[in-house]
Design a protein around this motif. Structure first.
Motif, short mmCIF file in Angstrom:
data_model
loop_
_atom_site.label_atom_id
_atom_site.label_comp_id
_atom_site.label_asym_id
_atom_site.label_seq_id
_atom_site.Cartn_x
_atom_site.Cartn_y
_atom_site.Cartn_z
N HIS A 1 0.85 -1.35 -0.01
CA HIS A 1 -0.01 -0.07 0.10
C HIS A 1 0.87 1.20 0.04
N SER A 2 0.51 2.24 -0.30
CA SER A 2 0.97 3.61 -0.34
C SER A 2 0.24 4.83 -0.05
N PHE A 3 0.86 5.75 0.66
CA PHE A 3 0.22 6.94 1.11
C PHE A 3 1.02 8.13 0.35
N ILE A 4 0.30 8.95 -0.42
CA ILE A 4 0.97 9.97 -1.04
C ILE A 4 0.55 11.34 0.10
N ALA A 5 1.34 12.59 -0.56
CA ALA A 5 1.49 13.50 0.44
C ALA A 5 -0.02 13.84 0.76
N SER A 6 -1.05 13.92 -0.05
CA SER A 6 -2.37 14.45 0.37
C SER A 6 -2.98 13.68 1.11
N GLU A 7 -2.50 12.32 1.42
CA GLU A 7 -2.88 11.20 2.25
C GLU A 7 -2.47 11.26 3.64
N ILE A 8 -1.51 12.44 4.01
CA ILE A 8 -0.89 12.09 5.25
C ILE A 8 -1.45 13.45 5.77
N LEU A 9 -2.06 13.18 7.09
CA LEU A 9 -2.85 14.28 7.57
C LEU A 9 -2.06 14.73 9.20
N PHE A 10 -1.88 16.08 9.10
CA PHE A 10 -1.20 16.49 10.16
C PHE A 10 -2.41 16.88 11.20
N GLU A 11 -2.00 16.82 12.39
CA GLU A 11 -2.84 17.16 13.67
C GLU A 11 -4.46 16.28 13.45
N HIS A 12 -4.36 15.20 13.06
CA HIS A 12 -5.30 14.20 13.20
C HIS A 12 -5.04 12.97 13.75
N ARG A 13 -6.10 12.27 14.39
CA ARG A 13 -6.09 10.96 14.90
C ARG A 13 -6.97 10.00 14.36
N LEU A 14 -6.48 8.71 14.31
CA LEU A 14 -7.56 7.80 14.08
C LEU A 14 -8.35 7.43 15.10
N THR A 15 -9.73 7.23 14.49
CA THR A 15 -10.72 7.03 15.20
C THR A 15 -10.63 5.76 15.92
N ASP A 16 -10.99 5.62 17.23
CA ASP A 16 -11.08 4.33 18.16
C ASP A 16 -12.15 3.50 17.43
N ILE A 17 -11.92 2.23 17.11
CA ILE A 17 -12.91 1.32 16.49
C ILE A 17 -13.19 0.09 17.39
N ILE A 18 -12.51 0.33 18.59
CA ILE A 18 -12.98 -0.84 19.41
C ILE A 18 -13.71 -0.20 20.60
N THR A 19 -14.87 -0.92 20.90
CA THR A 19 -15.80 -0.29 22.07
C THR A 19 -15.90 -1.60 22.91
N ARG A 20 -16.72 -1.38 24.13
CA ARG A 20 -17.09 -2.43 24.99
C ARG A 20 -18.47 -2.29 25.02
N THR A 21 -19.08 -3.31 25.16
CA THR A 21 -20.46 -3.46 25.52
C THR A 21 -20.61 -3.43 27.13
N PRO A 22 -21.68 -3.01 27.58
CA PRO A 22 -22.18 -2.98 28.93
C PRO A 22 -21.87 -4.26 29.63
#
Length: 295
Positions: free
Chosen positions: A247-268
């Motif tokens: 895979h590759s990321f070009i310059a426009s696909e490298i975002l500064f001051e961003h974070r990946l959204t958490d995708i792991i949650t817990r049920t009650p």
């Protein structure tokens, strides 16, 4: 410039000139084309062979027993029967010329079917990776240090043993003597291998003084046509064969001051849920707080 396509294949953004075409790589070409392309090619060759041999039978005059004189339809379907060794028995070679052409077609038929069978089996059995990469890579502060993050996941319901990831940065540079060069830099990862890769894996690279991303901005990355090239290898536990993903990321696909959204949650009840529908989601950071690595 993109060296690796979005699907992991080689990019077509670079035009190659000055190379001589070689027919010695036909096998590699047939293994790398799509299944649709291969099937269309096989069907096309099959029809061409039958049309070609039907024409040869017609050139011999009355060479087929029980066939209508000069009938291309009868000659074509007799060719189909001969090429596929069906042999219904209604039509058969009538003259010596017809026997010779039928013998040649029989040789072409069984050898062609053998090659097509072997090629399709090789293509079908070729190990492939079903690995998902995040659409973008992000840079934010983690434990007081700027860090590059991107995410990958195994799309199959199995495990990949001894998975290893390598990250390379490619960019255009002008040397002190004025010479232009496309340079490549290996990037050190916080964790570049894992014994078992079953669900998701967040890849991290700390941007310190030794990092090729040190001091870079979105504008400088775009100006130098920076690209991050990712390669993942491992052993598929289902087929016990090595697999590869790119895979590759070009310059426009490298975002500064961003974070990946958490995708792991817990049920009650305490059960963990992995939400792949949010796999590519990112969040913009207004400030620069220390953030825990996404899961």
């Amino acid at each position: 410039m993109r060296l690796i396509g979005r699907n992991g294949s080689s990019s077509l953004a670079i035009e190659r000139i000055g190379l001589e075409r070689s027919w010695g790589d036909v096998y590699h070409f047939l293994l790398t084309i799509s299944w649709t392309g291969l099937l269309l090619l096989v069907i096309g060759l099959y029809l061409f062979a039958n049309v070609f041999f039907a024409g040869l039978y017609l050139l011999g005059g009355d060479a087929i027993l029980n066939a209508r004189h000069g009938s291309f339809e009868d000659a074509f379907f007799f060719s189909v029967q001969t090429l596929a060794t069906i042999g219904y028995g209604v039509m058969s070679p009538k003259t010596t010329y017809g026997h010779i052409i039928a013998s040649i077609e029989g040789l072409v038929g069984w050898s062609g079917f053998a090659l097509a069978t072997g090629l399709m089996f090789a293509k079908f059995s070729k190990p492939t990776a079903r690995v998902l990469f995040s659409d973008v890579a992000v840079i934010n502060q983690s434990q007081g240090r700027p860090t590059l993050f991107f995410r990958t996941a195994n799309r199959r319901r199995n495990q990949i043993f001894e998975a290893q990831v390598r990250l390379t940065l490619a960019r255009d540079e002008t040397l002190p003597n004025g010479e232009f060069m496309r340079r490549f830099y290996d990037m050190k990862l916080v964790r570049g291998q894992t014994s078992i890769f079953a669900l998701t894996w967040t890849i991290m690279h700390v941007i310190d003084e030794e990092s090729p991303l040190f001091g870079q901005t979105s504008e400088s990355l775009a100006e130098s046509q920076t690209e991050l090239i990712v390669t993942l290898t491992g052993l598929d536990d289902t087929v016990s064969q090595n697999i590869h993903a790119r895979h590759s990321f070009i310059a426009s696909e490298i975002l500064f001051e961003h974070r990946l959204t958490d995708i792991i949650t817990r049920t009650p009840e305490g059960r963990r849920i992995l939400d792949y529908s949010r796999f590519h989601d990112v969040e913009a950071l207004v400030a620069q707080p220390e953030t825990a690595p996404p899961r």
